[in-house]
Design a protein around this motif. Structure first.
Motif, PDB file in Angstrom:
ATOM      1  N   LEU A   7       0.826  -1.209   0.000  1.00  0.00           N
ATOM      2  CA  LEU A   7       0.000   0.000   0.000  1.00  0.00           C
ATOM      3  C   LEU A   7       0.859   1.258   0.000  1.00  0.00           C
ATOM      4  N   LEU A   8       1.920   1.277   0.816  1.00  0.00           N
ATOM      5  CA  LEU A   8       2.794   2.454   0.850  1.00  0.00           C
ATOM      6  C   LEU A   8       3.362   2.760  -0.530  1.00  0.00           C
ATOM      7  N   ASN A   9       3.656   1.732  -1.295  1.00  0.00           N
ATOM      8  CA  ASN A   9       4.196   1.913  -2.634  1.00  0.00           C
ATOM      9  C   ASN A   9       3.231   2.649  -3.553  1.00  0.00           C
ATOM     10  N   ASN A  10       1.950   2.621  -3.222  1.00  0.00           N
ATOM     11  CA  ASN A  10       0.936   3.244  -4.073  1.00  0.00           C
ATOM     12  C   ASN A  10       0.365   4.546  -3.518  1.00  0.00           C
ATOM     13  N   ILE A  11       0.531   4.777  -2.224  1.00  0.00           N
ATOM     14  CA  ILE A  11       0.003   6.006  -1.636  1.00  0.00           C
ATOM     15  C   ILE A  11       1.112   7.001  -1.285  1.00  0.00           C
ATOM     16  N   ASN A  12       2.357   6.565  -1.340  1.00  0.00           N
ATOM     17  CA  ASN A  12       3.480   7.448  -1.039  1.00  0.00           C
ATOM     18  C   ASN A  12       4.596   7.239  -2.047  1.00  0.00           C
ATOM     19  N   GLU A  13       5.607   8.074  -1.952  1.00  0.00           N
ATOM     20  CA  GLU A  13       6.698   7.982  -2.910  1.00  0.00           C
ATOM     21  C   GLU A  13       7.963   8.564  -2.292  1.00  0.00           C
ATOM     22  N   GLY A  14       9.095   7.928  -2.582  1.00  0.00           N
ATOM     23  CA  GLY A  14      10.378   8.379  -2.087  1.00  0.00           C
ATOM     24  C   GLY A  14      11.168   9.107  -3.149  1.00  0.00           C
ATOM     25  N   THR A  40     -11.857  -3.475   5.138  1.00  0.00           N
ATOM     26  CA  THR A  40     -12.095  -2.847   3.845  1.00  0.00           C
ATOM     27  C   THR A  40     -11.480  -1.456   3.825  1.00  0.00           C
ATOM     28  N   TRP A  41     -11.017  -1.034   2.649  1.00  0.00           N
ATOM     29  CA  TRP A  41     -10.481   0.306   2.457  1.00  0.00           C
ATOM     30  C   TRP A  41     -10.462   0.616   0.967  1.00  0.00           C
ATOM     31  N   LYS A  42     -10.138   1.846   0.629  1.00  0.00           N
ATOM     32  CA  LYS A  42     -10.182   2.281  -0.757  1.00  0.00           C
ATOM     33  C   LYS A  42      -9.000   3.200  -1.055  1.00  0.00           C
ATOM     34  N   LEU A  43      -8.456   3.074  -2.261  1.00  0.00           N
ATOM     35  CA  LEU A  43      -7.475   4.018  -2.772  1.00  0.00           C
ATOM     36  C   LEU A  43      -8.163   4.905  -3.805  1.00  0.00           C
ATOM     37  N   VAL A  44      -7.905   6.203  -3.729  1.00  0.00           N
ATOM     38  CA  VAL A  44      -8.498   7.177  -4.639  1.00  0.00           C
ATOM     39  C   VAL A  44      -7.383   7.952  -5.317  1.00  0.00           C
ATOM     40  N   LYS A  45      -7.533   8.237  -6.598  1.00  0.00           N
ATOM     41  CA  LYS A  45      -6.517   8.980  -7.334  1.00  0.00           C
ATOM     42  C   LYS A  45      -6.185  10.281  -6.618  1.00  0.00           C
ATOM     43  N   ASN A  46      -4.893  10.541  -6.468  1.00  0.00           N
ATOM     44  CA  ASN A  46      -4.409  11.719  -5.754  1.00  0.00           C
ATOM     45  C   ASN A  46      -4.214  12.869  -6.736  1.00  0.00           C
ATOM     46  N   ASP A  47      -5.091  13.870  -6.683  1.00  0.00           N
ATOM     47  CA  ASP A  47      -5.010  14.998  -7.607  1.00  0.00           C
ATOM     48  C   ASP A  47      -3.826  15.925  -7.311  1.00  0.00           C
ATOM     49  N   GLN A  48      -3.171  15.718  -6.150  1.00  0.00           N
ATOM     50  CA  GLN A  48      -2.004  16.511  -5.808  1.00  0.00           C
ATOM     51  C   GLN A  48      -0.698  15.854  -6.270  1.00  0.00           C
ATOM     52  N   TRP A  70       2.384  14.707  -8.355  1.00  0.00           N
ATOM     53  CA  TRP A  70       3.114  15.443  -9.392  1.00  0.00           C
ATOM     54  C   TRP A  70       2.957  14.831 -10.787  1.00  0.00           C
ATOM     55  N   ASP A  71       2.744  13.502 -10.854  1.00  0.00           N
ATOM     56  CA  ASP A  71       2.605  12.812 -12.142  1.00  0.00           C
ATOM     57  C   ASP A  71       1.181  12.273 -12.312  1.00  0.00           C
ATOM     58  N   LYS A  72       0.207  13.057 -11.885  1.00  0.00           N
ATOM     59  CA  LYS A  72      -1.178  12.582 -11.869  1.00  0.00           C
ATOM     60  C   LYS A  72      -1.721  12.253 -13.256  1.00  0.00           C
ATOM     61  N   ASP A  73      -1.178  12.887 -14.287  1.00  0.00           N
ATOM     62  CA  ASP A  73      -1.693  12.632 -15.639  1.00  0.00           C
ATOM     63  C   ASP A  73      -1.416  11.209 -16.098  1.00  0.00           C
ATOM     64  N   THR A  74      -0.409  10.567 -15.493  1.00  0.00           N
ATOM     65  CA  THR A  74      -0.099   9.176 -15.842  1.00  0.00           C
ATOM     66  C   THR A  74      -1.103   8.214 -15.231  1.00  0.00           C
ATOM     67  N   VAL A  75      -1.705   8.590 -14.114  1.00  0.00           N
ATOM     68  CA  VAL A  75      -2.591   7.704 -13.351  1.00  0.00           C
ATOM     69  C   VAL A  75      -3.972   7.678 -14.004  1.00  0.00           C
ATOM     70  N   LYS A  76      -4.434   6.489 -14.385  1.00  0.00           N
ATOM     71  CA  LYS A  76      -5.728   6.339 -15.059  1.00  0.00           C
ATOM     72  C   LYS A  76      -6.835   5.880 -14.101  1.00  0.00           C
ATOM     73  N   LEU A  77      -6.503   5.015 -13.152  1.00  0.00           N
ATOM     74  CA  LEU A  77      -7.524   4.525 -12.236  1.00  0.00           C
ATOM     75  C   LEU A  77      -8.016   5.661 -11.345  1.00  0.00           C
ATOM     76  N   THR A  78      -9.323   5.705 -11.131  1.00  0.00           N
ATOM     77  CA  THR A  78      -9.892   6.699 -10.216  1.00  0.00           C
ATOM     78  C   THR A  78     -10.013   6.153  -8.803  1.00  0.00           C
ATOM     79  N   GLU A  79     -10.183   4.839  -8.667  1.00  0.00           N
ATOM     80  CA  GLU A  79     -10.238   4.240  -7.335  1.00  0.00           C
ATOM     81  C   GLU A  79      -9.942   2.745  -7.386  1.00  0.00           C
ATOM     82  N   ILE A  80      -9.469   2.245  -6.262  1.00  0.00           N
ATOM     83  CA  ILE A  80      -9.215   0.815  -6.079  1.00  0.00           C
ATOM     84  C   ILE A  80      -9.893   0.405  -4.774  1.00  0.00           C
TER      85      ILE A  80
END
Length: 569
Positions: free
Chosen positions: A80-87, A245-253, A255-265
């Motif tokens: 999950l950290l790999n998808n909600i955060n970045e180093g 249960t939980w949900k991932l939502v596309k992060n509009d903040q 920096w590379d948001k244009d690459t992300v196609k999924l709106t939620e997981i």
């Protein structure tokens, strides 16, 4: 892991210069159904059809123990950290670490000790900028003794300047070799040249944390989705800290948001394979792992995917439970248990998911020398199933303990597959070792981690996925003060070998290779400190409209940054 081999590249001057795809999970959930399908990376630039709903529905086999980057050690959390955060770095679609929050490759001093990173313009999910101080604070926090972080010292000792001295209590954690020169410039000083250092920068422990936010949350930090900040492709919602249960939502903040196609997981924890398969077949979920009878039932299904893996599962023998010496401190007892169960039947009949028997600690098809030789070829198989040798060692061990029977507990997971496996192992051990009575303690993964830390167990079914592509990532676990050695194992020769492997032998690839093989043999075939069980294989059903999921051999299992839905309607 992809089927192609990663070649371990040695040179006399840079023996540690390994091709590292990235770091990986310290502790894998004791479960063989963790979803990890074949890489579905598009070969050309593709975009999802505009009329497709970009929603992915997934399952996990365990709850989230924690999402605090200083504390996370498990597969679910790291994924999950790999998808909600970045180093500073992130693994790309080819599993190569590339600059992420770092704007470009760093400037490196001539002696290879000082790295200077320039940060790109990027924001946290609250709109505030990600700064160099966020990295300095996060790394030092992980080394703060009050945090009791396992991965902080584990990943930084011998790498970041002063980390080892901090771990030994000789220096304050604020002396760690990381410094924010200004808001966009981070300076990192190493203990010694580390050719694979940049690959480490994609690992969760090295992600940034916003100091002001963390301190404002206090003890509530990372206890639920509202008490976290995010700087990755997605944000986390609907997680209460303990729920299923939980949900991932596309992060509009991002920096590379244009690459992300999924709106939620959308995620649900589903521990029973039958339930998971039903959810998949009725269209509620887009991917499921298969075990046992289901793997065989769907053997010819066109949506089935089989994938090898580099994770190894084993028995951990706890030699001192809650401060009291245990029967497992006796080497003959450990040897007996190591040789008393049939691994072939376990993998072929009980698991039936592509896993293979492991008579070793370092996985097959993982580490290779300059000539392409598999490390596995050095020691071959060790501590194989042998009822006669097991019986002889058992009787000798009982005699040394002055008893005629023993009662021991196996600590394992609470999923359907874990329970079936543990029942099989219990039957094998009680059948082949007369006088042994096994009780099973089946608990959620987070509870098992807690019991492991407290050393409140006899025998534990545990696993490990590599953090980097070098046998040392497994060997370092069992150092007397090693990061995963919650079993009171200690061997001076083994400890010295570990020091030599990345010390006096660091520039001698042949002798270093031999020393690592010797260390593995001590653990598995002489001291019987652990008893390897299987090398994991994975079988899945994946909907054909799911595209672009990237699976990683190290670090977080998956990236959904490039995933999309196409052809569902």
């Amino acid at each position: 892991m992809k089927n192609s081999k990663f070649l371990w590249l040695f040179s006399l001057m840079l023996v540690l210069s390994i091709f590292l795809a990235a770091c990986g999970d310290k502790e894998k959930a004791t479960e063989t159904t963790t979803d990890k399908p074949e890489d579905k990376t598009p070969t050309t630039e593709e975009t999802a059809a505009p009329d497709e709903e970009q929603v992915l529905n997934l399952m996990q086999t365990a709850e989230i123990p924690t999402l605090d980057t200083s504390l996370v050690t498990d597969a679910v959390g790291l994924d999950l950290l790999n998808n909600i955060n970045e180093g500073l770095y992130r693994l790309n679609q080819e599993n190569v670490a590339i600059p992420a929050i770092a704007e470009e490759e760093p400037t490196i001093s001539e002696d290879g000790l000082v790295y200077t990173f320039k940060l790109r313009d990027s924001n946290w999910s609250d709109g505030s900028p990600v700064t160099a101080n966020d990295f300095e604070y996060a790394w030092k926090r992980a080394m703060n003794p009050d945090m009791a972080s396992e991965y902080g010292p584990f990943m930084m000792n011998g790498v970041i300047k002063n980390a080892s001295a901090i771990s030994e209590g000789k220096m304050d954690f604020n002396e760690l070799g990381v410094k924010a020169l200004d808001e966009k410039t981070l300076e990192v000083t190493l203990e010694k040249p580390i050719p694979y250092f940049l690959s480490l920068m994609s690992f969760g422990t090295f992600y940034p944390l916003k100091e002001e936010f963390v301190k404002a949350q206090g003890d509530n930090y990372a206890k639920n989705s509202e008490s976290l900040l995010y700087n990755g492709p997605f944000t986390l919602t609907n997680w209460d800290g303990t729920g299923l249960t939980w949900k991932l939502v596309k992060n509009d903040q991002y920096w590379d948001k244009d690459t992300v196609k999924l709106t939620e997981i959308n995620y649900d924890v589903v521990k029973e394979n039958a339930t998971a398969v039903n959810l998949y077949t009725n269209g509620e979920k887009d991917r499921t792992g298969l075990t046992g009878e289901y793997a065989m039932q769907y053997a010819d299904d066109p949506e089935k995917i089989v994938q090898p893996d580099t994770s190894i599962f084993w028995f951990k023998f706890n030699q001192e439970r809650l401060g009291k010496k245990s029967p497992l401190a006796n080497k003959n007892i450990r040897e007996a248990i190591s040789k008393a169960f049939n691994k072939e039947d376990l993998t072929n009949v009980v698991l039936a998911n592509g896993s293979v028997p492991a008579n070793y600690m370092i996985p097959k098809d993982f580490a290779f020398d300059a000539d392409g030789n598999d490390f596995r070829d050095v020691n071959g198989d060790m501590a194989t199933f042998n009822p006669e040798e097991a019986k002889a060692a058992w009787e000798k061990g009982l005699s040394e303990l002055g008893v005629t029977e023993l009662s021991l507990e196996i600590l394992g997971g609470d999923t359907e597959t874990s329970k079936k496996m543990d029942e099989y192992l219990k039957n094998q051990l009680e059948t082949n070792l007369k006088g042994l009575k096994i009780s099973l303690k089946e608990v959620p993964f987070s509870v098992r981690l807690e019991l492991d830390t407290k050393q409140d167990y006899d025998i534990q079914v545990a696993g490990w996925g590599p953090d980097y592509q070098d046998p040392f990532t497994f060997l370092t676990l069992w150092e007397t003060k090693g990061g995963n050695n919650q079993m009171s194992y200690s061997n001076p020769e083994y400890d010295q070998l570990l020091k030599d492997i990345n010390g006096s032998l660091a520039l001698d690839p042949v002798k270093r290779w031999e020393a690592m093989a010797r260390a593995e043999k001590i653990i598995v075939d002489e001291d019987y400190a652990i008893a390897p069980i299987y090398q994991r294989g994975l079988v899945f059903l994946v909907k054909p409209y799911v595209k672009g999921i990237i699976s990683h051999p190290f670090g977080g299992d998956y990236s959904y940054k490039w995933a999309y839905i196409e052809g569902k309607n």
